[in-house]
Write an enzyme that holds these catalytic residues in place. Structure first.
Site, PDB file in Angstrom:
ATOM      1  N   SER A  47      -3.567   2.817   1.003  1.00 16.02           N
ATOM      2  CA  SER A  47      -2.219   2.798   0.428  1.00 16.02           C
ATOM      3  C   SER A  47      -2.344   2.875  -1.092  1.00 16.02           C
ATOM      4  CB  SER A  47      -1.526   1.496   0.815  1.00 16.02           C
ATOM      5  OG  SER A  47      -2.208   0.412   0.184  1.00 16.02           O
ATOM      6  N   ASP A  78      -1.977   6.805   2.521  1.00 15.50           N
ATOM      7  CA  ASP A  78      -0.885   6.197   3.291  1.00 15.50           C
ATOM      8  C   ASP A  78       0.276   5.874   2.338  1.00 15.50           C
ATOM      9  OD1 ASP A  78       0.348   4.959   5.504  1.00 15.50           O
ATOM     10  OD2 ASP A  78      -0.476   2.998   4.951  1.00 15.50           O
ATOM     11  N   GLU A 130       7.849  11.366   6.382  1.00 16.88           N
ATOM     12  CA  GLU A 130       8.542  10.277   7.090  1.00 16.88           C
ATOM     13  C   GLU A 130      10.047  10.468   7.020  1.00 16.88           C
ATOM     14  OE1 GLU A 130       7.154   6.297   6.627  1.00 16.88           O
ATOM     15  OE2 GLU A 130       9.082   5.392   7.130  1.00 16.88           O
ATOM     16  N   GLY A 205       3.789   0.306  11.187  1.00 15.95           N
ATOM     17  CA  GLY A 205       4.116  -1.071  11.551  1.00 15.95           C
ATOM     18  C   GLY A 205       3.637  -1.411  12.949  1.00 15.95           C
ATOM     19  N   THR A 229      -1.891  -4.859   9.177  1.00 18.97           N
ATOM     20  CA  THR A 229      -1.806  -6.322   9.223  1.00 18.97           C
ATOM     21  C   THR A 229      -2.798  -6.932  10.226  1.00 18.97           C
ATOM     22  OG1 THR A 229       0.492  -6.164   8.570  1.00 18.97           O
ATOM     23  CG2 THR A 229      -0.187  -8.250   9.551  1.00 18.97           C
TER      24      THR A 229
HETATM   25  O1  G3H Z   1       1.188   2.310   6.880  1.00 19.60           O
HETATM   26  C1  G3H Z   1       0.664   1.299   7.382  1.00 19.60           C
HETATM   27  C2  G3H Z   1       1.189   0.712   8.580  1.00 19.60           C
HETATM   28  O2  G3H Z   1       2.425   1.155   8.914  1.00 19.60           O
HETATM   29  C3  G3H Z   1       0.701  -0.620   8.962  1.00 19.60           C
HETATM   30  O3  G3H Z   1       1.670  -1.501   9.438  1.00 19.60           O
HETATM   31  O4  G3H Z   1       0.698  -3.649   8.670  1.00 19.60           O
HETATM   32  O5  G3H Z   1       2.487  -3.572  10.353  1.00 19.60           O
HETATM   33  O6  G3H Z   1       0.195  -2.786  10.926  1.00 19.60           O
HETATM   34  P1  G3H Z   1       1.235  -2.961   9.891  1.00 19.60           P
HETATM   35 ZN    ZN Z   2       3.417   2.160   7.151  1.00 26.35          ZN
END
Ligand code: G3H
Ligand code: ZN
Length: 289
Positions: A47, A78, A130, A205, A229
């Protein structure tokens, strides 16, 4: 490998490739170790925050080493939010970039994403766009609120046709940065989006999505699953545990080693769930795709 190459195989065969966010060297090593152990193609992504932390030249250099693995590896930006970062990543050898214009109006998102696609193409790389909004878990979201943020299939078809993206991130019920797996995906919408756009879909996510729902979303057309996460929980959990168990230890390798292994275990578990284990083809000792 580019995103397009890796996702085409996934979309054709009905599995998804894990896209794991890396924050330091140990994450990259853990993710690639898992991919090699599972004979799985893998997307290592950074990111803008991770790039600011590690430095673009460092993450790019580590990415070049990761790409020598005996499985297909995509090095991906990302949530790119501005063209200058996209250009710098492409110059440093990233094989894929995401431009996240989800906060913009439709026309502006189309215009900037189309420019990113052109830049990626001229660098021999792929591009993800996106449409719709995947919110963050900074508060609770009701089902009705999430539904209002979801991607509209007709608009998505127009977005893909006008931008030429190789993959589309869609809002279908997931929420960024959830620490427990509780979200259900609108699987029916995933199917409609896949039919309407014809491109591999990306789920953001994904750490907060239940296993059953993830598997159903993959079946319906998700080919790239973003996980950050869940790896952070694994890394920091193992690191804290190591520090607590060895309070006098000052060798960082003894503390970071278990954290790296925890990342590898967490990534490997997701790979098995997504069906990408054993899909590396000839690059991983002849494991059949
Ligand atoms: O772009 C990264 C993700 O969408 C990660 O999402 O942290 O909820 O796994 P997350
Ligand atoms: Zn994301």
């Amino acid at each position: 490998m580019t995103l397009r190459e890796v996702l085409q195989d996934a979309a054709r065969k009905g599995y998804a490739v894990g896209a794991f966010n890396a924050n330091n060297l140990e994450y990259v090593q853990g993710i690639v170790d898992a991919a090699e152990a599972e004979a799985a193609p893998v997307i290592v992504q950074a990111s803008p925050g991770a790039i600011a932390y590690m430095g673009l030249a460092y993450i790019a250099a580590v990415g070049q080493v990761a790409a020598r693995a005996n499985v297909p590896v995509v090095i991906h930006l990302d949530h790119g939010l501005d063209i200058a970062v996209v250009e710098r990543c492409l110059r440093e050898g990233f094989t894929s970039v995401m431009y996240d214009g989800s906060a913009l109006g439709f026309e502006e998102n189309v215009a900037v994403t189309a420019r990113v696609v052109a830049l990626a193409r001229s660098a021999g790389a792929s591009a993800e766009g996106e449409l719709g909004r995947v919110p963050a878990a900074d508060r609770e979201w009701t089902a009705a609120e999430l539904e209002r943020l979801m991607t509209d299939p007709e608009q998505a078809a127009e977005f893909v046709a006008r931008t030429g993206v190789d993959a589309l991130a869609v809002a279908v019920g997931s929420v960024h940065r959830m620490r427990r797996q509780a979200q259900q995906i609108d699987v029916e919408r995933v199917s409609r989006l896949r039919r309407a756009t014809g491109v591999p879909l990306v789920l953001h996510g994904s750490s907060g999505v239940t296993d059953d729902s993830l598997v159903a979303a993959v079946k319906a057309g998700v080919a790239k699953v973003n996980i950050a996460t869940a790896l952070n929980l694994a890394f920091t959990g193992a690191l804290s545990q190591a520090v607590r168990s060895h309070p006098d230890e000052i060798d960082p390798r003894k503390l970071l080693g278990p954290a790296r292994e925890a990342v590898a275990r967490a990534a490997a578990a997701k790979m098995r769930l997504l069906g990408c284990s054993g899909r590396a083809g000839g690059r991983a000792g002849g494991v059949a795709g």
